[in-house]
Design an enzyme around this catalytic site. Sequence first.
Site, PDB file in Angstrom:
ATOM      1  N   THR A 196       0.824  -1.223   0.000  1.00 44.83           N
ATOM      2  CA  THR A 196       0.000   0.000   0.000  1.00 44.83           C
ATOM      3  C   THR A 196       0.855   1.268   0.000  1.00 44.83           C
ATOM      4  O   THR A 196       0.428   2.302  -0.505  1.00 44.83           O
ATOM      5  CB  THR A 196      -0.991   0.030   1.177  1.00 44.83           C
ATOM      6  OG1 THR A 196      -0.279   0.137   2.419  1.00 44.83           O
ATOM      7  CG2 THR A 196      -1.858  -1.212   1.206  1.00 44.83           C
ATOM      8  N   LEU A 242      -2.734   4.860  -0.298  1.00 43.62           N
ATOM      9  CA  LEU A 242      -4.170   4.565  -0.360  1.00 43.62           C
ATOM     10  C   LEU A 242      -4.332   3.069  -0.078  1.00 43.62           C
ATOM     11  O   LEU A 242      -4.311   2.243  -0.985  1.00 43.62           O
ATOM     12  CB  LEU A 242      -4.699   4.956  -1.745  1.00 43.62           C
ATOM     13  CG  LEU A 242      -6.207   5.199  -1.864  1.00 43.62           C
ATOM     14  CD1 LEU A 242      -6.722   6.153  -0.784  1.00 43.62           C
ATOM     15  CD2 LEU A 242      -6.540   5.743  -3.231  1.00 43.62           C
ATOM     16  N   HIS A 243      -4.488   2.747   1.206  1.00 41.85           N
ATOM     17  CA  HIS A 243      -4.399   1.350   1.655  1.00 41.85           C
ATOM     18  C   HIS A 243      -5.568   0.463   1.193  1.00 41.85           C
ATOM     19  O   HIS A 243      -5.389  -0.495   0.450  1.00 41.85           O
ATOM     20  CB  HIS A 243      -4.332   1.297   3.186  1.00 41.85           C
ATOM     21  CG  HIS A 243      -3.288   2.164   3.806  1.00 41.85           C
ATOM     22  ND1 HIS A 243      -1.953   1.844   3.791  1.00 41.85           N
ATOM     23  CD2 HIS A 243      -3.392   3.353   4.464  1.00 41.85           C
ATOM     24  CE1 HIS A 243      -1.266   2.787   4.422  1.00 41.85           C
ATOM     25  NE2 HIS A 243      -2.114   3.710   4.836  1.00 41.85           N
ATOM     26  N   ASP A 244      -6.758   0.769   1.689  1.00 39.86           N
ATOM     27  CA  ASP A 244      -7.871  -0.176   1.598  1.00 39.86           C
ATOM     28  C   ASP A 244      -8.381  -0.466   0.183  1.00 39.86           C
ATOM     29  O   ASP A 244      -8.821  -1.591  -0.083  1.00 39.86           O
ATOM     30  CB  ASP A 244      -9.030   0.286   2.491  1.00 39.86           C
ATOM     31  CG  ASP A 244      -8.642   0.267   3.962  1.00 39.86           C
ATOM     32  OD1 ASP A 244      -7.812  -0.581   4.345  1.00 39.86           O
ATOM     33  OD2 ASP A 244      -9.164   1.078   4.738  1.00 39.86           O
ATOM     34  N   CYS A 246      -6.809  -1.249  -2.252  1.00 38.29           N
ATOM     35  CA  CYS A 246      -6.029  -2.364  -2.804  1.00 38.29           C
ATOM     36  C   CYS A 246      -6.796  -3.684  -2.685  1.00 38.29           C
ATOM     37  O   CYS A 246      -6.692  -4.548  -3.556  1.00 38.29           O
ATOM     38  CB  CYS A 246      -4.678  -2.477  -2.090  1.00 38.29           C
ATOM     39  SG  CYS A 246      -3.553  -1.107  -2.448  1.00 38.29           S
TER      40      CYS A 246
END
Length: 313
Positions: A196, A242-244, A246
């Site tokens: 991420t 932008l983690h989630d 992914c």
Amino acid sequence: MPQSRKIIIDTDPGQDDAVAILLALGSAELDIVGISAVAGNVPLNLTEKNARKICELAGRPDIKVYAGAIRPLARELVTAEEVHGKTGLNGPQLPDPTMKLQDQYAVDFIIETLMNDPSGTITLCALGPLTNVALALIREPKIAPRIKEIVLMGGGFFEGGNVTPTAEFNIYVDPHAADVVFKAGIPIVMMPLDVTHKALTTATRTQAFRKLGTRVGTATAEMLEFFERFDEEKYGTDGGPLHDPCVIAYLLKPELFNGRNCNVTVETASELTMGMTVIDWWGVTKRPKNAMVMRDIDHDAFFALLVERLGRL
């Protein structure tokens, strides 16, 4: 057209969770059976409200949102208002939702759905602490073999942690829940900080959302501009990770990601390394491989997918 993939999104919105939900709502390949909220980035009364705000922003008040665990299994709740703001969705001015919260407890909803739908047809997309998922597995162990797979955002190894030197936020908030999930024998795909942190919202990328000229595009740009300021200062980068999204992007285009099957063990005993995901990347232990751990992402194609799908809303 191929049959859409049924998913339950378990989440603690959070601006990056919000973008992940919007990505799922903009993708016809995915059938969102329900959204279960958990305490994490902010307390539960805000995460369940934020999930409903995002559904309404996308024009989808038909999506069912359930409230789940108010706190972790064994520890006090740690939240992240310093990153996400007091509401968890600081940035845009989003009205309070009018769609109703479902009466059923999220954990019961997860169990009931997995027991009633054909085995191997439901994917769990875990964007926050794993409390709801662990409670469901503890309450009804028979659901474990019925889950198609769990795709989760959490952990880190080569990147270290983002809330302690060794722990990523989602796992740190409820390490005991993560321990239950990783030991459950369910196929897991893991999006750690290692991947991420390669998906950065540069100014140009944020502008691409604004240029959509839609309510969703503008709100997304405003969310990202608020959210990224914390990480830009912390990491000295242009934009924040932008983690989630992914997690959802993997379901749509798995070829955007690269990783390998590893054993992942969660530290639950040491306060120094509490919530660390110990990833046996080089296979130096005899511990069985229990997760596909992603390490690389085609970040340009990832952001192109985000803009295209959010543009449909």
